[in-house]
Every structure is written in C-alpha cells, then in structure tokens.
Design a protein around this motif. Structure first.
Motif, PDB file in Angstrom:
ATOM      1  N   ALA A  89       0.830  -1.192   0.000  1.00  0.00           N
ATOM      2  CA  ALA A  89       0.000   0.000   0.000  1.00  0.00           C
ATOM      3  C   ALA A  89       0.876   1.259   0.000  1.00  0.00           C
ATOM      4  O   ALA A  89       1.921   1.295   0.658  1.00  0.00           O
ATOM      5  CB  ALA A  89      -0.936   0.001   1.206  1.00  0.00           C
ATOM      6  N   ARG A  90       0.445   2.263  -0.719  1.00  0.00           N
ATOM      7  CA  ARG A  90       1.101   3.572  -0.828  1.00  0.00           C
ATOM      8  C   ARG A  90       2.496   3.483  -1.436  1.00  0.00           C
ATOM      9  O   ARG A  90       3.328   4.362  -1.243  1.00  0.00           O
ATOM     10  CB  ARG A  90       1.136   4.285   0.531  1.00  0.00           C
ATOM     11  CG  ARG A  90      -0.246   4.690   1.033  1.00  0.00           C
ATOM     12  CD  ARG A  90      -0.148   5.632   2.214  1.00  0.00           C
ATOM     13  NE  ARG A  90       0.398   4.983   3.400  1.00  0.00           N
ATOM     14  CZ  ARG A  90      -0.307   4.235   4.235  1.00  0.00           C
ATOM     15  NH1 ARG A  90      -1.592   4.025   4.027  1.00  0.00           N
ATOM     16  NH2 ARG A  90       0.248   3.706   5.293  1.00  0.00           N
ATOM     17  N   GLU A  91       2.780   2.396  -2.158  1.00  0.00           N
ATOM     18  CA  GLU A  91       4.004   2.304  -2.957  1.00  0.00           C
ATOM     19  C   GLU A  91       3.654   2.579  -4.414  1.00  0.00           C
ATOM     20  O   GLU A  91       2.645   2.074  -4.921  1.00  0.00           O
ATOM     21  CB  GLU A  91       4.656   0.922  -2.831  1.00  0.00           C
ATOM     22  CG  GLU A  91       5.298   0.671  -1.487  1.00  0.00           C
ATOM     23  CD  GLU A  91       6.042  -0.653  -1.464  1.00  0.00           C
ATOM     24  OE1 GLU A  91       6.812  -0.883  -0.520  1.00  0.00           O
ATOM     25  OE2 GLU A  91       5.828  -1.475  -2.404  1.00  0.00           O
ATOM     26  N   VAL A  92       4.499   3.355  -5.087  1.00  0.00           N
ATOM     27  CA  VAL A  92       4.222   3.725  -6.472  1.00  0.00           C
ATOM     28  C   VAL A  92       5.516   3.650  -7.281  1.00  0.00           C
ATOM     29  O   VAL A  92       6.625   3.684  -6.718  1.00  0.00           O
ATOM     30  CB  VAL A  92       3.631   5.145  -6.579  1.00  0.00           C
ATOM     31  CG1 VAL A  92       2.269   5.223  -5.922  1.00  0.00           C
ATOM     32  CG2 VAL A  92       4.576   6.190  -6.005  1.00  0.00           C
ATOM     33  N   ALA A  93       5.324   3.556  -8.575  1.00  0.00           N
ATOM     34  CA  ALA A  93       6.421   3.715  -9.541  1.00  0.00           C
ATOM     35  C   ALA A  93       6.136   4.965 -10.366  1.00  0.00           C
ATOM     36  O   ALA A  93       4.971   5.334 -10.568  1.00  0.00           O
ATOM     37  CB  ALA A  93       6.546   2.495 -10.439  1.00  0.00           C
ATOM     38  N   VAL A  94       7.176   5.622 -10.839  1.00  0.00           N
ATOM     39  CA  VAL A  94       7.022   6.869 -11.582  1.00  0.00           C
ATOM     40  C   VAL A  94       7.807   6.763 -12.887  1.00  0.00           C
ATOM     41  O   VAL A  94       8.732   5.951 -13.019  1.00  0.00           O
ATOM     42  CB  VAL A  94       7.521   8.079 -10.765  1.00  0.00           C
ATOM     43  CG1 VAL A  94       6.703   8.254  -9.497  1.00  0.00           C
ATOM     44  CG2 VAL A  94       8.998   7.955 -10.444  1.00  0.00           C
ATOM     45  N   THR A  95       7.443   7.607 -13.836  1.00  0.00           N
ATOM     46  CA  THR A  95       8.182   7.696 -15.090  1.00  0.00           C
ATOM     47  C   THR A  95       9.348   8.666 -14.927  1.00  0.00           C
ATOM     48  O   THR A  95       9.316   9.551 -14.061  1.00  0.00           O
ATOM     49  CB  THR A  95       7.264   8.160 -16.226  1.00  0.00           C
ATOM     50  OG1 THR A  95       6.604   9.365 -15.828  1.00  0.00           O
ATOM     51  CG2 THR A  95       6.212   7.096 -16.533  1.00  0.00           C
ATOM     52  N   PRO A  96      10.393   8.551 -15.754  1.00  0.00           N
ATOM     53  CA  PRO A  96      11.581   9.412 -15.571  1.00  0.00           C
ATOM     54  C   PRO A  96      11.287  10.892 -15.695  1.00  0.00           C
ATOM     55  O   PRO A  96      12.009  11.716 -15.111  1.00  0.00           O
ATOM     56  CB  PRO A  96      12.524   8.933 -16.688  1.00  0.00           C
ATOM     57  CG  PRO A  96      12.086   7.543 -17.004  1.00  0.00           C
ATOM     58  CD  PRO A  96      10.601   7.538 -16.789  1.00  0.00           C
ATOM     59  N   ALA A  97      10.252  11.291 -16.451  1.00  0.00           N
ATOM     60  CA  ALA A  97       9.984  12.712 -16.661  1.00  0.00           C
ATOM     61  C   ALA A  97       9.615  13.430 -15.369  1.00  0.00           C
ATOM     62  O   ALA A  97       9.717  14.660 -15.302  1.00  0.00           O
ATOM     63  CB  ALA A  97       8.862  12.886 -17.684  1.00  0.00           C
TER      64      ALA A  97
ATOM     65  N   VAL B 269       2.272   8.462 -12.499  1.00  0.00           N
ATOM     66  CA  VAL B 269       2.474   7.726 -11.250  1.00  0.00           C
ATOM     67  C   VAL B 269       1.624   6.466 -11.321  1.00  0.00           C
ATOM     68  O   VAL B 269       0.447   6.524 -11.695  1.00  0.00           O
ATOM     69  CB  VAL B 269       2.076   8.581 -10.025  1.00  0.00           C
ATOM     70  CG1 VAL B 269       2.280   7.800  -8.734  1.00  0.00           C
ATOM     71  CG2 VAL B 269       2.871   9.879 -10.000  1.00  0.00           C
ATOM     72  N   VAL B 270       2.192   5.317 -10.964  1.00  0.00           N
ATOM     73  CA  VAL B 270       1.505   4.030 -11.075  1.00  0.00           C
ATOM     74  C   VAL B 270       1.588   3.315  -9.739  1.00  0.00           C
ATOM     75  O   VAL B 270       2.655   3.268  -9.104  1.00  0.00           O
ATOM     76  CB  VAL B 270       2.128   3.156 -12.186  1.00  0.00           C
ATOM     77  CG1 VAL B 270       1.282   1.905 -12.399  1.00  0.00           C
ATOM     78  CG2 VAL B 270       2.278   3.938 -13.473  1.00  0.00           C
ATOM     79  N   GLY B 271       0.452   2.750  -9.326  1.00  0.00           N
ATOM     80  CA  GLY B 271       0.428   1.976  -8.095  1.00  0.00           C
ATOM     81  C   GLY B 271      -0.779   1.061  -8.051  1.00  0.00           C
ATOM     82  O   GLY B 271      -1.809   1.345  -8.694  1.00  0.00           O
ATOM     83  N   PRO B 272      -0.722  -0.018  -7.286  1.00  0.00           N
ATOM     84  CA  PRO B 272      -1.846  -0.972  -7.252  1.00  0.00           C
ATOM     85  C   PRO B 272      -3.051  -0.459  -6.491  1.00  0.00           C
ATOM     86  O   PRO B 272      -4.176  -0.920  -6.745  1.00  0.00           O
ATOM     87  CB  PRO B 272      -1.243  -2.208  -6.572  1.00  0.00           C
ATOM     88  CG  PRO B 272      -0.102  -1.676  -5.765  1.00  0.00           C
ATOM     89  CD  PRO B 272       0.437  -0.506  -6.526  1.00  0.00           C
ATOM     90  N   ASP B 273      -2.865   0.469  -5.540  1.00  0.00           N
ATOM     91  CA  ASP B 273      -4.016   0.998  -4.795  1.00  0.00           C
ATOM     92  C   ASP B 273      -4.025   2.517  -4.834  1.00  0.00           C
ATOM     93  O   ASP B 273      -4.478   3.167  -3.899  1.00  0.00           O
ATOM     94  CB  ASP B 273      -3.982   0.506  -3.340  1.00  0.00           C
ATOM     95  CG  ASP B 273      -2.762   1.032  -2.587  1.00  0.00           C
ATOM     96  OD1 ASP B 273      -1.792   1.471  -3.255  1.00  0.00           O
ATOM     97  OD2 ASP B 273      -2.784   1.031  -1.343  1.00  0.00           O
TER      98      ASP B 273
END
Length: 834
Positions: free
Chosen positions: A153-161, A195-199
């Motif tokens: 929870a509250r973990e995300v991945a981001v794009t380089p931009a 921003v990408v995350g499962p929740d």
C-alpha cells in the motif's frame, strides 16, 4: 569513349578542382532535400500505428475495457474501433464491477483493474494509473528501469519525466504520502509524467474521459479473442472495447488513404514548383560563375571540333554530378536527422515509435534534388552553347545578351497570375491562391534581368563603393538576376504567409465570444432534484465562504422536462447559438460588471436584457425553446440592449417572471461568482461526491498570445535570404577580383573594398525584398479571404503584421549587408612579370 561518359568525367574533375564552389552548390541543392527528408522521416517515426502501439495499450492482455462516465448512454463503436459516439438521453448504463465484467466476457476470464486518471501533487497535476504492474497482463506496458515494482500500500512507480528516484516521497493533495520504489519507462512516450500503483487513489476525470486515455476500466485475459461481433453487447453495458483481435484482425487493418483530389494535387504541385524554383535560383549564380571561369576551356573544346550539343552536355553534367551527390548526401543526412530528432522531440512532448522511413516520398524528394541540379545548370548550358569562340579565345568578355521578348513574356505571366489570384480569392481553399501565386513569381523571375539592367542608370549618383557594386551587378546580370529573384521568391512567400497567418490569428481573436465575463466561476447541475441541489449549494457555500453567489435558473414545462431557451446571432461572421440565462438583479450585475440602472429597470419590468445588439429587432428577441423530450416552442419577448462587462461577451438574461409568463416553471440550478479557484482547491472533487451531474467551469477569457508561427517564418527567411545573399555576394566578390585588385593598386583602403562587397549584398537583398514585398502583399491580401471568411456575407479580416513585414523587408537586407561588411577582402598576391 562516349560523349556522355566524357562529360561526366570532366564534370567530376571540375567539381573536385573547384571544391569551394562545388560545396556551395551542393549545400544550396541539398539543404531543401535534407530538411524535407528529415521532416518526413521524423513525422513517420513519431506516428505509432495501432499495431505498433498494441503492447502499450494492452500489454499481454486480450482486451481492455473502459467504462463510460456515469449518466452516459448509447455508446456505439465503429468496426475498427477508431471512432465512437455516445448519448445522454437514453437509459444511463449502470456502474459495473469486476464480477459483472467477467460474466460479460464468459467463463475462464480473468480481469484486473486498470483505472487511468490524474493525481494532484500540490499545484501540479500528473497522470495516474491504478493497476498492478507485477501482473503478467501488464507486461510490456511499462518497463522497469530502476528500483522495483510497487507491491504494498502507498508504494508507487514513476516515469523518468517526473524527476524523482526510488526512495523519494510524493505528497498528493488531501492524501497520505506515497513512497517511490521504482522508475518505469513508457515504450513510446518518454515525456509522459505518470504515477503508477496498485491501490493509487485516482481522481475522477469524467470530464476528461477518453476511451484510450482517462477512464475506469479493466484488463482481461479471455479464453477466446474478443471480436467485433462481441462489441455491441459490451457497448450496451457501457464498456468501450480495445481488443487485440480487433486490432490485428481484418477489422483492424488501416483504412487505405483516399486518392488525391484536384485541390490536393494542385497544392502539392505548387509547393514542389516553389521549392524547386527557390533552389534553382539560389544555385544558379554558382553555375553562372563556374561557366565564366570555364569559358576558355569550353571555347578550346569548340575550337577542336566540339559541337554546341557537346558544350551543353558538359555544363549539364555539372548539374547532374553536383545535384546527384547533393541529393544522395542530403537524403542520408535527412534520414539520420529525422530518426535522431524524433527521440529528441518526443522528450518535449508526443510519442516516438520504431525508426521508419517513408521511402516513396523520400525517393521522390531525392529525385527532385537531382532534377533541380539539372535545371539550375540549364541556363548556363544554353549560354555555353551560344558563346562566341573567337571572342572568348581573344580574351574579350562577351557582350550581355538581352532578350527583349523575355520581359514582355514575364509581364504577361504576371498579369495572368494576378487574374488567377482574383478568381482564386473567392474559392473556399487557400491552396488555389497559393497556386495562382506561382505564375506571378515565375513572371517576376523573367522580368528581373530587365529590371536589374534598368537600375544601372541611377548608380552614377551613388558613392564610389556602391557605384562599383551596382555597375558590376548590372554587368553580370545573369548572376545578379538569379540571386535577386531568389530573395524575391523567399520574401514574397514569407510576406504572403505572414499576412495570411496574422489575419487568421486576428480573426480568431475577434471570433472569441463568451456568455460570461472573464473571471467567472460557473457551477451548474443537470436533471437533479431539489434535495440534491440544496446539498450542492450548501457544499459550495462551505467551500467558498464570503464569496457572493449569483443564482441562475432552469426552465421546465408542466411535465418537469428541462427546456433551453436559445437564439442565433452572427458574431464575426459566424452563426453563434447562445442559450439565454435566467436570473435576477444579482446575476445582471455580475454579467455587466457594474450597476446599470436602465438595464436593471428593464429586467424588473419583465424585459430581457440582451448583450448582442444584432439579436434584437424592433425591441423584440426571438427565442426557440427546445427540449429532448418535449415539443419545441418559439417565444417572442420584449428586450432591451445593454453593454456587457467584457468586449467579447454576448448573451442574454431573462427575468424569471417573463419565463413563467410563457408557461414554464423555474428552478435554481446554477451558481455564478467572480472568483478564481486556487490550484490546491478540491471543489470539483467534493462537489462530484455530492452528485456526479455537476459541472464546474471557469471563464479564462481570451488569451492574447502572439502567434509564434510568424517568427518561425522570419527565422526561415533569415536563413534563406541572408544565406543566399552571402553566397551570391561571395561569388560576386570572387568574380570582381580584377576590379578589386585595381582599386587596391590605386590606394583604396580595405574599408572601401568591404563597402563594395557589402554594397553587392545590399543591392541583391534590397531589390529582391522590394519585389517580394509587392508580390507577397498581393498574395497575402488574397489569402485573407479563404482563411478568415465563414460563409456568404462574411467580410474578410485583413491585418498586416507591420513589425514582421518591416523586419523582413528592411531588417533582412540590413543584416545581410552587415554580415557582408565583415567579409574578408584581402586579395592574394598577384604574380607580376619582370
């Protein structure tokens, strides 16, 4: 050895011997080829076809389903899925869950959430995606480049931009902080900020809904491919379908481009002629100078038995060798520049796919470059065949050969082009005007040698450096006329496009209109009940404490159907359909920005207050009352004209008593305030929680941003005019070496020699700019009609960008002269006999 082979060998050796002149010719011929090839390659590479973008759209899933916004109905997709339509008048589709979607796709289906929306990070809004990137269905959508994929929870991945690294934290507006655990890259969009995350809490974006962009949906792994036969049933459930089977099957094949119509053919032909004409005129002086340097060589060949055909063949071989080499090198460089430039441009915005070269148009452009070299050498080839062998071998300069019929033919062509321009001005497309400008420019090119010859007489009144420059230019008028015509063609094109573009920009500015003053915050709801509206109004008052609110009302018939009261008026020549507002004195004060006693008295007496004077006739305003479920009605109400708050504001305000007298009831469903929401405001989201049938809009007003296209044209003109002028000046400077040596021998200082060179640049660019100003103004004024009119009776908007025109016609010649003034004028030491 054949004559053709011998001519090619001579041309190759001559090109290598005169490397500077050869490089100059190749640059002039190859530059347009390079630019056009680079643009074609860049455009093709930056276009990602549905098949190429399949992995980014679906990953490893069989289908992506996007649910339409709440309240939308009648979703209908075309067979290839490229277009769709929706409605709002049928039965609204229900919101579906994962179980309902799985049941629609059949047993054995597995679905995962895939919600695309936005996320507010302080004052910034970025794209957001709620899905689990660890799931095999998302493989290929985003590639992990650093860190790991989010899992908790509250973990995300981001794009380089976004410019953040694993371990950093993001603070969403109104939510807990998010921990960045990885960096992922989109396969085609390097500038994507996501921003990408499962929740991840994705903000609702119904107002931004698009089937391939924002929206709530799912990725599904189906036991069988989803075909077009399955789409109608899914559409009825409110699901937009993007299926692998639809994109790779027969229905997903791209539609074959239609054949070129007459208008497109004429436009492409005119552009090709203009590009070739400009290139020929720029390269022509270099071939002319090369001919003069080779006159003795060609005369010796003629004295040994060479025919006129042999002499023409030798000079044409120069054009073939240099044009072919320039086209080959420029094509290779253009492909490389377009391929590399696509990735650079995509980092600023857009997308980039696999390197792709559109070979048919690229090869056509290369062939045109080769043909341009031959055409540029054509006139020198004819002159070489006509030269007097005895005169050249005796060391005497051949007399200038004036052809009296050429200026007359040019004048006839100019008149014919002007007549065609008058006719083309009344056509709906600007392509016809541009095509009619071609004979005008060709005619002016034919008239230029005569005009250059006539400018020699006033030169006697000039100072010595300018007098020498002008007389030398007149003496070598074939070289000068080509350079002057090149500057004329560039200036005419830039001035014409500048006038047309600026007039279109001013027409768009004048066409801007609004029914509310700039700075107005508008909140309105659709078909909702009084309880929902009262809750919405209370939430607005809580969010905007102390902000004065003006109420607006809906008109309803006896059955409770909502009616819109509209009228039509012409605004800047465009038929504009306006919806009349219903309100009281508070709303009138907001729309006028002040207290108007006359308008207030009229509204209180039951009259409409109208801000469009053309809509009121004989003190009456005609309205059409229409509804989606009831019969239309026509109302003729008393009205007065009043002044609005803004210059570009229109509309009308009806008192509630007037509407109720017409048989309607009124219900408050709009709120207006002169207030700008801060970037951190959550008003839109909070109101959507009260009811999804709410719309919030802010009237930004007309943003008077100067058109950057004009100055882009100025940069292009700067390169061509200054570059072409300097190239012609360098050729003239080399050609004037005996005169400059004589002036130096009698004591002329280096400054005088530089003034002679600068005088050549000023003469060439100044005369060409003046001719181009006349031709470009005529074409530009003709362009204003098809570019700014919107139907019969609408006058054209004519606006001349004076600063732009002055910069082109005056600034460019001055800049070219200044650049020539710093040209190196030192002469090589001459060998003298003892």
């Amino acid at each position: 050895m054949s004559a053709v082979r011998a001519a090619l060998r001579i041309a190759r050796r001559t090109a290598w011997r005169s490397r500077g002149r050869s490089a100059l010719i190749m640059v002039m011929i190859g530059l347009p080829v390079l630019v056009i090839t680079a643009v074609l390659t860049l455009t093709e590479t930056m276009q990602v076809s549905p098949r190429e973008g399949l992995v980014a759209e679906l990953g490893a899933a069989d289908v992506r389903l996007t649910q339409v916004p709440e309240g939308t109905s009648d979703l209908r997709q075309t067979p290839n899925g490229a277009s769709f339509s929706t409605g709002v008048h049928g039965a609204a589709v229900p919101r579906l869950g994962a179980a309902e979607v799985t049941a629609l796709l059949g047993p054995g289906t597995r679905v995962i959430p895939f919600d695309a929306g936005v996320l507010r990070l302080g004052t910034e809004r970025v794209d957001a995606l709620r899905t689990d990137l660890r799931d095999p269905l998302t493989r290929g959508m985003l590639t992990l480049s650093e860190g790991r994929l989010p899992a908790a929870a509250r973990e995300v991945a981001v794009t380089p931009a976004l410019g953040v690294r694993p371990g950093d934290h993001l603070q969403p507006s109104g939510g807990p902080p998010l921990t960045v655990v990885g960096v992922v890259e989109h396969p085609f969009r390097p500038s994507l900020r996501e921003v990408v995350g499962p929740d991840l809490a994705v903000a609702p974006v119904d107002e931004l809904w698009s089937p391939h962009g924002y929206g709530t949906g799912w990725l599904a792994d189906t036991p069988r491919p989803v075909s077009w036969a399955d789409v109608p049933a899914l559409n009825r459930a409110g699901l937009f379908v993007t299926s692998r089977g639809m994109l790779t099957g027969p229905a997903g094949d791209p539609v074959r481009a239609p054949g070129l119509d007459v208008q497109s053919t004429v436009g492409i032909g005119a552009m090709v002629i203009m590009v070739m004409l400009e290139t020929v005129l720029l390269a022509g002086p270099a071939f002319a100078v090369g001919l003069r340097r080779r006159r003795r060589e060609l005369a010796e060949i003629a004295a040994q038995g060479g025919s006129a055909w042999h002499l023409r063949l030798i000079v044409l071989a120069d054009g073939l060798v240099l044009g072919g080499a320039a086209a080959l090198v420029a094509t290779a460089l253009g492909i490389g520049a377009g391929t590399l430039g696509a990735s650079v441009v995509a980092r600023w915005g857009g997308q980039v796919g696999p390197p792709d070269v559109p070979w048919p148009p690229v090869l056509v452009v290369a062939a045109l470059g080769l043909l341009t070299g031959l055409v540029a050498a054509l006139v020198p080839a004819v002159q070489a065949a006509r030269q007097n062998t005895a005169t050249v071998l005796a060391g005497r300069a051949p007399a200038a050969d004036d052809r009296p019929g050429l200026p007359l033919a040019g004048a006839v062509l100019v008149l014919a082009g002007l007549g065609a321009t008058v006719v083309a001005r009344r056509q709906p497309s600007s392509m016809w005007v541009l095509a009619s400008a071609v004979p005008v420019l060709l005619g002016l090119v034919m008239v230029t040698p005569w005009l250059v010859g006539r400018t020699g007489r006033p030169a006697a009144r000039l100072r010595l450096p300018l007098r020498v420059s002008v007389r030398d230019a007149v003496r070598h008028r074939s070289r000068t006329a080509s350079a002057v015509a090149a500057v004329m063609a560039v200036t005419a094109t830039v001035v014409a496009v500048g006038i047309g573009t600026y007039s279109e920009y001013m027409d768009r500015r004048d066409a801007y209109t609004s029914a509310r003053p700039t700075g107005t915050l508008a909140i309105w709801a659709g078909d909702i009940g009084d309880t929902a509206w009262n809750g919405l109004r209370a939430e607005v008052a809580r969010q905007l404490p102390g902000v004065p609110l003006a109420a607006g009302y809906q008109a309803r018939n006896a059955e409770g159907r909502r009616y819109a009261l509209r009228y039509t008026v012409r605004w800047n020549g465009i038929r504009t359909r306006r919806t009349a507002a219903i309100g009281d004195q508070d709303l009138l004060g907001l729309l006028q920005g002040r207290h108007d006693p006359r308008a207030a008295a009229a509204l209180a007496s039951g009259k409409a207050v109208v801000f469009d004077p053309a809509a009121v006739r004989n003190g009456r305003l005609t309205l059409r009352a229409s509804s989606t479920g009831g019969p239309p009605r026509t109302l003729d109400v008393p009205a007065v004209v009043a002044a609005p708050a803004d210059e570009y504001q229109g509309g009308a305000l009806l008192p509630r008593a007037l509407v109720e007298q017409a048989g309607f009831s009124t219900a408050e469903r709009q709120l207006y305030a002169m207030y700008r929401l801060p970037e951190s405001s959550t008003l839109v989201r909070d109101l959507a929680k009260v009811t999804p049938r709410v719309t919030v809009a802010f009237e930004e007003g007309y943003r008077n941003v100067p058109d950057p296209g004009l100055w882009g044209w100025l940069v292009g003109a700067l390169v061509l005019v200054v570059g072409g002028t300097l190239a012609a000046t360098r050729l003239a400077s080399a050609d004037m070496r005996p005169e400059r040596a004589t002036m130096s021998a009698i004591g002329a200082p280096p400054g005088t020699l530089r003034l002679v060179v600068a005088g050549q640049a000023l003469y060439i660019s100044g005369l060409g700019a003046l001719m181009g100003l006349v031709a470009g103004t005529v074409t530009g004024l003709a362009l204003t009609r098809p570019m700014t009119t919107h139907g019969a009776g609408d006058p054209a908007t004519i606006a001349i960008p004076w600063s732009f025109v002055i910069a082109v016609v005056v600034g460019l010649p001055v800049l070219a002269s200044a650049a020539a003034l710093i040209t190196r004028t030192r002469l090589p030491l001459a060998r003298r006999l003892p």
